[in-house]
Design an enzyme around this catalytic site. Structure first.
Site, PDB file in Angstrom:
ATOM      1  N   GLU A 118      78.972  28.462  44.412  1.00 37.28           N
ATOM      2  CA  GLU A 118      79.993  27.595  45.023  1.00 37.28           C
ATOM      3  C   GLU A 118      80.300  27.978  46.472  1.00 37.28           C
ATOM      4  OE1 GLU A 118      81.751  25.144  43.354  1.00 37.28           O
ATOM      5  OE2 GLU A 118      82.032  25.730  41.263  1.00 37.28           O
ATOM      6  N   TYR A 142      75.640  12.142  46.492  1.00 38.43           N
ATOM      7  CA  TYR A 142      74.422  12.175  47.312  1.00 38.43           C
ATOM      8  C   TYR A 142      73.575  10.942  47.036  1.00 38.43           C
ATOM      9  CZ  TYR A 142      75.884  16.892  48.385  1.00 38.43           C
ATOM     10  OH  TYR A 142      76.620  17.974  48.805  1.00 38.43           O
ATOM     11  N   GLU A 191      81.845  18.379  39.843  1.00 33.37           N
ATOM     12  CA  GLU A 191      80.464  18.689  40.256  1.00 33.37           C
ATOM     13  C   GLU A 191      79.557  17.481  39.986  1.00 33.37           C
ATOM     14  OE1 GLU A 191      79.909  21.134  42.063  1.00 33.37           O
ATOM     15  OE2 GLU A 191      81.416  22.640  41.562  1.00 33.37           O
ATOM     16  N   GLU A 220      84.754  22.660  46.640  1.00 27.73           N
ATOM     17  CA  GLU A 220      84.027  23.908  46.348  1.00 27.73           C
ATOM     18  C   GLU A 220      84.855  25.124  46.751  1.00 27.73           C
ATOM     19  OE1 GLU A 220      81.876  23.232  44.476  1.00 27.73           O
ATOM     20  OE2 GLU A 220      80.510  21.662  45.122  1.00 27.73           O
ATOM     21  N   HIS A 271      87.151  25.738  43.913  1.00 24.93           N
ATOM     22  CA  HIS A 271      86.401  26.262  42.764  1.00 24.93           C
ATOM     23  C   HIS A 271      86.079  27.752  42.962  1.00 24.93           C
ATOM     24  CE1 HIS A 271      84.674  21.908  42.070  1.00 24.93           C
ATOM     25  NE2 HIS A 271      85.987  21.965  41.961  1.00 24.93           N
ATOM     26  N   HIS A 308      80.149  15.124  42.777  1.00 22.90           N
ATOM     27  CA  HIS A 308      79.423  15.555  43.981  1.00 22.90           C
ATOM     28  C   HIS A 308      77.948  15.154  43.880  1.00 22.90           C
ATOM     29  CE1 HIS A 308      82.570  19.053  44.449  1.00 22.90           C
ATOM     30  NE2 HIS A 308      83.096  17.855  44.566  1.00 22.90           N
TER      31      HIS A 308
END
Lengths: 130, 324
Positions: B163, B110, B103, B197, B200, B106
């Site tokens: 998620e 961005y 996470e 995701e 997850h 991730h």
């Protein structure tokens, strides 16, 4: 009319799909045992591929299909998966279809929607009639 | 003997050669083999495409990605960490720490997109916007409330909703751009996030179902009621969030269909029935093929398309013949 052979892990997604189909079905167990079939069947399995597409077909299914007697009776395959896995979505169906030279009838996401269940029931009827 | 010594529990070293739940190993293997970093995606190829977007479309894209960053931040630093102490096995703890770290990857990704494509003042504006966006703040707060609560199963429900549902108002946009041949490298990166995701949500949903089986029937009923009503609450917020972002570009209705579709999938991850009827979930085919490119043939055998139909003699196979 043939029947369905399926594999489902503990999350039970494929089990749930097959249960809703309401057809005669045989479950491949995780622990290998020498089950040998006598009748033609359609295989329904989930997909477990990693990002590169490895491991798409569950191991228990591979062990099952490695028995010649089981493999010659497979007539078609249907696979579950999740579109979120991108290019490997429902890849297990492609792998089995190519390895066993049988048509890939249908694919569905997770437990399949009710429409998926109706469509597959219809497809199976058509398939066994032809 | 030192008083109290016999009450001290020994600390266990984790043993991956003795599994209590095979799913832990399966998911560990899947997650580690899928490991990636944003540097592997050639984002700079999207620079010309980025300049072809209107200022409004650029602002929308930066805001959407900032919103996703915020959710990833929550999941990395609060969500997954809060699940750790409810683990049933030591392997589950290890898998969760992997999830928490991804996470963070991730969230970090961005920023890579921003530094490659965007102007710093525009990004700074979007971060300010994220602090003031009522619906973004509200959905994060509502989820965090359960993460800080003391009900392990409600925490897992909140986590699966984050998620498998809350991300998708955001994921829609790069899939949309990619379906129009824009920001295609950015879309490749987002697909890696979507893939993670999905695992997850699947894993935490599986652990939820396992925990649920141990509850009394009345607790199970209460949890189901809670899950459905929590999802509907989040859907209300998501709808408003979606309208705020997508009304100016006229995509709101298309995004909402995508929300219904993903809300249903989140429920299925928890083992529940979908609640949105299928006619409300007919996602734009361009978005679906953007999600799973090259796998978008129709596999309806009798339609004549899809995998070719070859009747052949089944060939002999052995373990080594199978790709795994």
């Amino acid at each position: 009319m043939g029947f369905v052979v399926y594999y489902s892990s503990e999350t039970g997604n494929t089990f749930d799909f097959v249960r809703r189909l309401g057809v005669q079905a045989f479950r491949i167990e995780k622990q290998p045992s020498p089950y040998l079939l006598d009748d033609p069947y359609v295989l329904i399995i989930p997909t477990y591929a990693d990002g590169k597409g490895h491991g798409a077909v569950p191991k228990a299914v591979i062990h099952f299909l490695n028995h010649v007697q089981n493999r010659v009776l497979i007539r078609a395959v249907i696979a579950g998966g999740n579109r979120n896995f991108g290019m490997t979505y429902a890849l297990a169906g492609t792998v089995v279809s190519e390895k066993c030279q049988v048509p890939y009838l249908y694919r569905f996401e997770m437990r399949g929607t009710n429409n998926d269940v109706h469509r597959v029931r219809h497809l199976l009827n058509q398939f066994w009639e032809q | 003997m030192i008083p109290g010594e016999n009450t001290i529990r020994p600390i266990h070293a984790i043993n991956w050669n003795h599994m209590e739940d095979e799913k832990d190993l399966e998911i560990w293997n899947r997650l580690t083999s899928n490991f990636w970093l944003p540097e592997k995606v050639p984002l700079s190829n999207d620079i010309p495409s980025w300049s072809s977007l209107t200022p409004g479309e650029q602002q929308l894209t930066i805001r959407v990605f900032t919103g996703l960053t915020l959710l990833d931040t929550v999941q990395n630093t609060v969500g997954v960490i809060s699940l750790l102490k409810d683990s049933e096995t030591q392997h589950e703890e290890s898998v969760l720490t992997n999830i928490a770290f991804m996470e963070a990857v991730h969230a970090r990704s961005y920023s890579s997109i921003f530094s490659t494509l965007c102007l710093t003042p525009d990004v700074d504006d979007a971060y300010r916007w994220s602090l003031e966006s009522e619906y973004l703040q509200k959905k994060a707060r509502d989820v965090i409330k359960h993460y800080k609560g003391d009900n392990p199963l409600k925490k897992k429900i909140a986590s699966v909703f984050l998620e498998s549902f809350l991300f998708y108002s955001g994921f829609y946009l790069p899939m949309y751009w990619s379906s129009r041949a824009k920001l295609t490298n950015t879309a490749d990166l987002i697909r890696l996030i979507i893939r993670d995701e999905a695992i997850h949500g699947y894993y935490i949903g599986y652990k939820f179902q396992k925990g649920l089986k141990k509850q009394t029937e009345s607790t199970q009923r209460d949890l189901k009621r809670f899950a459905v009503s929590f999802l509907l609450d989040l859907y209300e917020i998501e709808s408003k969030y979606t309208e705020n972002l997508y009304d100016p570009v006229g995509l709101t209705e298309d995004v909402k269909i995508f929300l219904h579709y993903n809300a249903n999938k989140a429920l299925v991850n928890l083992g529940y029935e979908p609640i949105f009827p299928e006619e409300m979930c007919l996602v734009n085919p361009a978005i679906l093929s953007s999600l799973s490119p090259t796998s978008d043939e129709n596999h309806d055998f009798f339609s004549g398309s899809g995998a070719s139909y070859v009747i052949g003699k089944a060939v002999a196979t052995m373990d080594e013949d199978w790709v795994f």
